[in-house]
Design a protein around this motif. Sequence first.
Motif, mmCIF file in Angstrom:
data_model
loop_
_atom_site.group_PDB
_atom_site.id
_atom_site.type_symbol
_atom_site.label_atom_id
_atom_site.label_comp_id
_atom_site.label_asym_id
_atom_site.label_seq_id
_atom_site.Cartn_x
_atom_site.Cartn_y
_atom_site.Cartn_z
ATOM 1 N N UNK A 73 2.381 86.064 59.562
ATOM 2 C CA UNK A 73 3.695 85.836 60.176
ATOM 3 C C UNK A 73 4.400 84.641 59.536
ATOM 4 N N UNK A 74 3.621 83.652 59.096
ATOM 5 C CA UNK A 74 4.190 82.456 58.480
ATOM 6 C C UNK A 74 4.458 82.653 56.988
ATOM 7 N N UNK A 75 3.509 83.267 56.272
ATOM 8 C CA UNK A 75 3.574 83.296 54.816
ATOM 9 C C UNK A 75 4.321 84.486 54.220
ATOM 10 N N UNK A 76 4.209 85.660 54.835
ATOM 11 C CA UNK A 76 4.805 86.849 54.218
ATOM 12 C C UNK A 76 6.316 86.734 54.018
ATOM 13 N N UNK A 77 7.079 86.162 54.955
ATOM 14 C CA UNK A 77 8.513 85.999 54.669
ATOM 15 C C UNK A 77 8.766 85.140 53.435
ATOM 16 N N UNK A 78 7.925 84.140 53.198
ATOM 17 C CA UNK A 78 8.080 83.296 52.013
ATOM 18 C C UNK A 78 7.761 84.080 50.753
ATOM 19 N N UNK A 79 6.703 84.881 50.797
ATOM 20 C CA UNK A 79 6.319 85.698 49.644
ATOM 21 C C UNK A 79 7.400 86.723 49.333
ATOM 22 N N UNK A 80 7.926 87.360 50.370
ATOM 23 C CA UNK A 80 8.992 88.351 50.172
ATOM 24 C C UNK A 80 10.242 87.715 49.568
#
Length: 359
Positions: A211-218
């Motif tokens: 929930x924290x990291x995937x938006x940053x990766x995307x």
Amino acid sequence: MALAPQNSPFPPAKEENNSNCLMNRCMRALGTRFGGLEPPTRGIPNRVAGKSRAIDTKSENEMLFSEAFTSIPNARDLAETATSLRPGRVFRSGNPSSAIMEDYTKLRQHFRVQHLLDLRSAEEHALDDGWHAVLNNGTIKTYHFSDRLGVHTDTEAIEMLDEELPYCELHRFSLLEKRKFIPKLLWRLPKLKTLIALAWKTAGYDDKMKEILLPEVNALGLPLVYEVILETAKNEVKGCMDTILQALQNNQPTLIFCKLGKDRTGLISALVLSCCDVDRSEILKDYALSNGLNEVALGGVENMKEVEGVDRSMFSSAPPEVLEKTFEFLDRRFGGVHEYLDHIGFSHHLQRQLKDILT
């Protein structure tokens, strides 16, 4: 057969020291939790290989590489887009191991490919056992790089099944291994968010971590992936460039490939074209020809449970803007492609040699 480091044609690139900070300690401690253990590469019996020979590439102009095959995906000659290059020297494609007999015979006989650069990961190799047909009368060389030991080469020979096929070599340079890629990727994300996500991961709350990291990766997408590859696989990139140059010096055509022939292959192809001072618009055009494959292949990282929920559309395409951002990174971080290559050990002198042969 292991080669002593001092005898290696590929001295390791100079790596930068990471500070002994909390982030590094967290990522080292959690390395194996993110796929640090690699599956063993499937063994191939040792047999006697034939001898290499110089070849004449003049007849290759009669057929376009991109139109020659029905079972080798995403194939083309680098000279088809970069018209300043001599054709029939360096090709690119997706994985050819499942090619039908007509296609691999054409690859080896008509186009006289004698060197194949396999950029896939050990995990991908373990799932692929189709090389006996494609590589008959050839040798597989797998390169292992270590800061302490230098480079070692495992060599496996494949017996001749068809005497008319010239001898060839498959060179395995893995550009994307989880144990190196994941820590560096985490380091490139916002530090506070990454530390919080790793804390959730350690506590067993993977969903919170995602929930924290995937938006940053995307948000960072493929440019981030390419930047991490260029930083973590410097030795492998140098080995690829050295092998291509040596093949060209011996008048032996080379095929560069990964699983799809899009990302890792696109990076090495862009470096080769940049060495030859090909106009950047032509390099971007060559890269964008891989757009539309609509698949993701990143050394097995795409199959990890930790990245479930990532926007796969961001990683399955090949728009020219992605490679343009990668060039901007190299310009900003190293001063340009030529300086990056010189930094990893493929000197300006070697770059000029490659250009003189290819143009």
